[in-house]
Scaffold this motif. Structure first.
Motif: not given
Length: 183
Positions: A50-51, A53-54, A56-58, A61
């Motif tokens: 899950a971590a 998979a994010t 691009d958002r990280q 951020h």
């Protein structure tokens, strides 16, 4: 570019430098691998997937954080591969209820991760020095991360207050506030 090099007799050659926006994907990919190494015994595969998979958002951020003045450093090996990272800045949220207040450091170490292959080489020491120097600082560390707690104790950090329960994806674990009063 500010660079520090360590080529001692027992140390692999590495460089510590300020991270740039172009480094974010490599730094955050390394951080995900370091999480697996450090916390694999505390979390299941779904947590890490899950971590990861994010990513691009990280990256987005961290772009915003860098634009707002957040500092980020990376350590790279002789091939230019990221093997560690550190982030530090002003304390955003003072310690919570149940922790004695007064005279808190103004600097917080938000993260420091080094791949297992580079641990014991001085990379973490160099990242910590670059991120916070020898001044006052606070940080939070998982109570179950004995290696990190020993590292920070060696650098003058001491536990303050009782461990605090974590929530969200980290629910079921506790973190400990550590504070160092600089030289």
């Amino acid at each position: 570019m500010n660079r520090a090099e360590n080529t001692g007799p027992d140390a692999a050659r590495y460089f510590v430098r300020d991270a740039a926006e172009a480094d974010l994907e490599d730094v955050l990919t390394m951080k995900a691998a370091a999480w697996r190494e450090a916390y694999g015994h505390l979390r299941d595969e779904g947590f890490f997937a899950a971590a990861e998979a994010t990513l691009d958002r990280q990256v987005e951020h961290w772009r915003r954080l860098l634009a707002a003045g957040q500092r980020l450093w990376l350590a790279e090996d002789a091939r230019g591969r990221c093997v560690g990272m550190a982030a530090a800045g002003p304390v955003q949220h003072p310690p919570g209820p149940g922790v004695e207040r007064g005279g808190w450091p103004e600097v917080q170490l938000y993260s420091l991760y080094v791949l297992a292959e580079a641990q014991g080489t001085g990379v973490a020491d160099a990242l910590l020095e670059r991120a916070i120097g020898s001044g006052d600082c606070l940080l939070w560390v998982l109570t179950g991360n004995g290696r990190a707690r020993a590292f920070y104790a060696r650098h003058g950090f001491a536990a303050v207050g009782d461990p605090a329960p974590m929530d969200g994806p980290w629910a079921g674990l506790d973190e400990q506030l550590l504070v160092r009063r600089g030289a």
